[in-house]
Design a protein around this motif. Structure first.
Motif, mmCIF file in Angstrom:
data_model
loop_
_atom_site.group_PDB
_atom_site.id
_atom_site.type_symbol
_atom_site.label_atom_id
_atom_site.label_comp_id
_atom_site.label_asym_id
_atom_site.label_seq_id
_atom_site.Cartn_x
_atom_site.Cartn_y
_atom_site.Cartn_z
ATOM 1 N N THR A 7 84.669 8.961 44.233
ATOM 2 C CA THR A 7 84.460 10.863 45.471
ATOM 3 C C THR A 7 83.811 11.551 45.158
ATOM 4 O OG1 THR A 7 86.717 9.353 46.965
ATOM 5 C CG2 THR A 7 85.907 11.348 46.668
ATOM 6 N N LYS A 8 84.085 12.285 43.965
ATOM 7 C CA LYS A 8 83.900 13.072 43.386
ATOM 8 C C LYS A 8 81.946 13.363 42.607
ATOM 9 C CE LYS A 8 84.205 16.341 39.176
ATOM 10 N NZ LYS A 8 84.693 16.219 37.629
ATOM 11 N N LYS A 9 81.224 11.716 42.258
ATOM 12 C CA LYS A 9 79.767 11.885 42.953
ATOM 13 C C LYS A 9 79.535 11.644 44.032
ATOM 14 C CE LYS A 9 79.159 11.181 38.010
ATOM 15 N NZ LYS A 9 78.500 10.648 36.745
ATOM 16 N N LEU A 11 80.836 12.504 47.518
ATOM 17 C CA LEU A 11 80.816 12.734 48.492
ATOM 18 C C LEU A 11 80.097 13.806 48.517
ATOM 19 C CD1 LEU A 11 82.546 13.943 50.736
ATOM 20 C CD2 LEU A 11 84.003 15.732 49.352
ATOM 21 N N PRO A 12 79.473 14.754 47.570
ATOM 22 C CA PRO A 12 78.141 15.640 47.713
ATOM 23 C C PRO A 12 77.450 15.046 48.314
ATOM 24 C CG PRO A 12 79.792 16.201 46.224
ATOM 25 C CD PRO A 12 79.973 15.112 46.191
ATOM 26 N N LEU A 13 76.513 13.342 47.119
ATOM 27 C CA LEU A 13 75.345 12.843 48.025
ATOM 28 C C LEU A 13 75.665 12.105 49.536
ATOM 29 C CD1 LEU A 13 74.834 11.142 44.262
ATOM 30 C CD2 LEU A 13 73.925 13.185 45.191
ATOM 31 N N TRP A 14 76.723 11.774 49.662
ATOM 32 C CA TRP A 14 77.204 11.673 51.058
ATOM 33 C C TRP A 14 76.748 12.329 51.823
ATOM 34 C CZ3 TRP A 14 80.627 12.764 55.438
ATOM 35 C CH2 TRP A 14 80.262 11.454 55.958
ATOM 36 N N VAL A 15 77.019 13.590 52.051
ATOM 37 C CA VAL A 15 76.551 15.104 52.967
ATOM 38 C C VAL A 15 75.166 14.760 52.836
ATOM 39 C CG1 VAL A 15 77.355 17.089 53.084
ATOM 40 C CG2 VAL A 15 79.199 16.648 52.469
ATOM 41 N N SER A 16 74.096 15.303 52.149
ATOM 42 C CA SER A 16 73.074 15.264 51.914
ATOM 43 C C SER A 16 72.640 14.637 52.864
ATOM 44 C CB SER A 16 72.486 15.219 50.815
ATOM 45 O OG SER A 16 73.429 16.179 49.678
ATOM 46 N N GLU A 329 69.829 12.482 44.813
ATOM 47 C CA GLU A 329 70.588 13.643 44.827
ATOM 48 C C GLU A 329 68.954 14.935 45.858
ATOM 49 O OE1 GLU A 329 70.552 17.900 43.945
ATOM 50 O OE2 GLU A 329 69.942 16.618 42.962
ATOM 51 N N ARG A 333 68.311 16.254 49.600
ATOM 52 C CA ARG A 333 69.226 17.453 48.758
ATOM 53 C C ARG A 333 68.527 18.309 49.651
ATOM 54 N NH1 ARG A 333 65.738 19.792 43.356
ATOM 55 N NH2 ARG A 333 66.944 18.050 42.725
ATOM 56 N N ARG A 335 67.643 21.009 52.786
ATOM 57 C CA ARG A 335 68.143 21.555 54.763
ATOM 58 C C ARG A 335 67.256 22.106 55.377
ATOM 59 N NH1 ARG A 335 71.084 18.449 51.978
ATOM 60 N NH2 ARG A 335 73.543 19.349 51.089
#
Length: 740
Positions: A7-9, A11-16, A329, A333, A335
């Motif tokens: 989850t720690k690594k 979640l941010p990648l999943w959001v991106s 990533e 990445r 946006r």
């Protein structure tokens, strides 16, 4: 949901990934394009350098004598000059050398290497045995392997250098027998240069292209997944992260190399100690494309995505794999400007709602309803026009500033006189579409610079070859003029011979009339007849001398025609090289697309002129062959004439003997004279044929002179176009250190 990432690594990648999921098709096309382009670059490069080797092998076998490659020192020097010439044309060669049947270096562009013997246990023995193995000898691309000689030779076209080597091995066949091996050495770092192209890398922070063993056939000691090329993580050219030379730290240990990536590292996932999925799937399926979350773990245990392909370079027994990767990533990445504007609008709406609520709450208990409503409307208008408008204008200026920076950079190169050494700095752009645009513009400029450098190099090679062609044409013209003079001298000798034959024939006719009178007055006229026979003998001796001189002249003429054939061979070789260089320029120009159309036209014209030169040379070759055959006919005819003259001399001698006994053989006198007359007629017919053949030869030589003038004009035209091409390339500022 986050698979092996946690989850720690994850979640941010999943959001991106979720925010940029619509980019999936574009990302697939990006990696497909990277992989296919690099694959084509490798194949084109290998074909080009095999072409150098094959042409060099043809030239070497042409100068070989008595089935031996190095028969004498003069021959060794000639082969050395051929090696040096090919070395100059192939900018990735660091050495070209020739092995004899026992595997000893006889000739080399690196003099210290001469005399080295490669036995059955040497480092290149597998490649040599493959070439000389059962069945028909065949070329072999051997390597990569470590060779101290490569390290000692130093770099030539690559900024990186170590001992890892690729060796082009080509068997030489003379008279149907294996006579030796021609070898070309290329530093293996050239492969890394071809597939990395750092200045135009699409994913500068993490993108990596590398080659690994997929199916070993010759080098079966190399395990599957073993690195065969230099990695960016060895070069220290990537933006973030640890380095393989310094050691990449994972929870399962440190991944590192001692000297170089090649053969020292196998691409495994440190968590499982098995080939990482991208490499494994590429080996199993021949191709692999994966660009979705969560990616797969590479040898650093970092989530990556990309494209894997397998390839087999010409004459390479082994099948290689190539991975074109980027960190998940970095790829996702971005946006989008749309996302940033939507977020801004959301904040504006939230702030406006909160402030409006506060305003209504304050006024509701102290003012009438219509005042509260009016105040809310005025507040909404003021906020929308002032605060929200200011925020929107700031965001617009932000986007416009980046677009203007890109526009300014493009404008520099738009007029065809740009500085192709300049690049946009993606770090100065926001993490949105403008940064992606900047990266792709850098990639396009880098590709354009690479093509312009190749065109510049091709133009230099064409111009160099053109000078050689001009020199050869001048030599050929002089030889042709010399042949023309010799043919003229030969025809003059034949005309003199015909006059002598006519005189001899006239003398024979006079002798026949005289002998008929001698039948009535034999005793009184025998002395006169003997005198006439002596005159005929002198004339026959003169004719014999002239025929011999004519034979010598024709033999020299045939030798000169052979020299012309040799010069034509050189012209054909130069024409073939010019056509190949023009074809390479066309390929490189076509790869750029619209920007390279002008150069494609120029390259096409060069190919046309090269083809014209080739056709002219072939026509001249045919004419020379015809001249040679007709000269052989003339030689045969003159030889027949010599025999006839000898017969005539013998008959004259017989006539003299007959005259001495004329009193007892009056009837024989008329017969001998008739035979002499017939002999003179036969000599006259042969001489007339020789004159006709010689005239035809003279005409062909004049045609040859005309063709040589045409070749010279074509050569001058090609040189003119090449200089024009250099002027076009000279309008751009290029990075000379990238010249291959």
């Amino acid at each position: 949901m986050f698979d092996w990432l946690g989850t720690k690594k994850g979640l941010p990648l999943w959001v991106s990934w979720r925010l940029n999921q619509g980019m999936k098709k574009d990302v697939e096309q990006i990696f497909e394009g990277i992989a296919e382009t690099r694959k084509e670059l490798l194949a084109s490069w290998a074909h080009e350098y095999w072409g150098h080797i094959e042409r060099l092998a043809e030239q070497i076998t042409a100068v070989a004598a008595a089935g031996q490659l190095v028969h004498q020192e003069e021959q060794r020097q000639a082969i050395g000059r051929l090696l040096e010439r090919t070395y100059a044309r192939g900018h990735d060669w660091t050495e070209l050398f020739l092995l004899d049947q026992e595997g000893t270096v006889q000739v080399s562009t690196y003099e210290k290497h001469r005399g080295t013997a490669y036995s059955s246990g040497s480092v290149i023995a597998p490649g040599l045995n493959y070439v000389k193995g059962g069945g028909k000898p065949q070329p072999c691309l051997f390597g990569p392997y470590g060779d101290p000689v490569t390290l000692n030779l130093g770099p030539r076209s690559s900024s990186f250098h170590d001992k890892m080597t690729l060796l082009f091995i080509y068997p030489l066949i003379i008279n149907g027998e294996y006579a030796g091996t021609l070898c070309g050495r290329v530093p293996n770092d050239v492969l890394g240069d071809l597939i990395q192209r750092e200045s135009g890398h699409v994913y500068p922070d993490s993108g990596d292209n590398y080659i690994f063993m997929a199916k070993p056939h010759l080098n079966q000691h190399i395990a599957l997944g073993t690195a065969l090329s230099r990695s960016r993580f060895e070069d220290r050219t990537f933006t973030h992260g640890e380095n393989l030379k310094d050691g990449v730290t994972t929870d399962w240990g440190t991944v590192s190399i001692k000297e170089h990536t090649e053969l020292e590292i196998i691409f495994t996932d440190p968590a499982t100690d098995e080939l990482h999925p991208g490499v494994r799937n590429t080996i199993d399926n021949g191709s692999n494309l994966f660009v979705e979350f969560p990616g797969y773990s590479d040898y650093r245990h970092i989530p990556v995505i990309g494209k894997g392909v397998t390839l087999q370079l010409p004459h390479c027994p082994d099948v290689w794999g190539m991975m074109c990767e980027g960190d998940l990533e970095e790829v996702y990445r971005i946006r989008s400007i749309r996302w940033r504007l939507s977020k801004l609008q959301l904040w504006q709406t939230f702030i406006q709602a909160v402030l409006t609520t506060v305003l209504v709450a304050v006024l509701a208990g102290q003012a009438p309803a219509w005042v509260t409503a009016a105040a809310s409307g005025v507040w909404t208008l003021v906020f929308g026009q002032w605060i929200a408008g200011a925020m929107q204008r700031k965001e617009s200026r932000r986007v416009v500033r980046n677009l203007r920076r890109i526009n300014r950079f493009i404008r520099i190169n738009a007029e065809g006189k740009g500085d192709l050494t300049q690049r946009l700095e993606p770090a100065k752009f926001d993490n949105d579409e403008t940064r992606e645009l900047a990266k792709w513009i850098n990639n396009m400029i880098d590709s354009l610079e690479g093509i312009m450098l190749q065109v510049k190099l091709a133009a230099s090679d064409v111009l160099s070859s053109q000078h050689v062609m001009n020199e050869s044409a001048a030599v050929t013209a002089k030889s042709t003029e010399r042949v023309s003079r010799k043919v003229g001298d030969m025809i003059g000798s034949i005309r003199t011979q015909l006059k002598d034959i006519d005189m001899a024939k006239q003398s024979a006719d006079e002798m026949r009339d005289t002998l008929r009178l001698l039948e009535l007055q034999a005793a009184e006229q025998i002395a006169v007849a003997q005198s006439e026979v002596d005159r005929i003998g002198d004339k026959m001796q003169h004719i014999s001398t002239k025929v011999g001189d004519t034979n010598d002249t024709i033999r020299k003429f045939m030798h000169t025609v052979d020299e012309i054939r040799g010069v034509l061979q050189v012209i054909e070789e130069i024409s073939a090289q010019t056509n190949l260089l023009a074809l390479n320029a066309s390929i490189e120009a076509a790869r750029v697309g619209e920007q390279g159309r002008g150069f494609a036209v120029v390259a096409s014209e060069i190919r046309k002129l090269a083809d014209m030169t080739r056709r002219s040379t072939e026509e001249v070759h045919q004419i020379t062959h015809q001249i040679y055959e007709e000269a052989k006919q003339a030689y045969a005819s003159m030889d027949e004439g010599t025999q006839v003259v000898e017969e005539g001399t013998q008959l004259v001698a017989a006539a003299a003997g007959t005259l001495q006994t004329a009193q007892s053989e009056d009837s024989r006198k008329s017969q001998v004279v008739d035979e002499v007359v017939k002999l003179m007629e036969r000599i006259a017919v042969v001489s007339m044929e020789n004159r006709k053949v010689s005239s035809d030869v003279e005409g062909k030589v004049q045609e040859l002179i005309g063709e040589m003038d045409s070749v010279r004009q074509t050569s001058e035209s090609v040189e003119s176009i090449t200089k024009f091409l250099q002027q076009l390339v000279g309008q751009f500022k290029l990075t000379d250190t990238r010249m291959r």
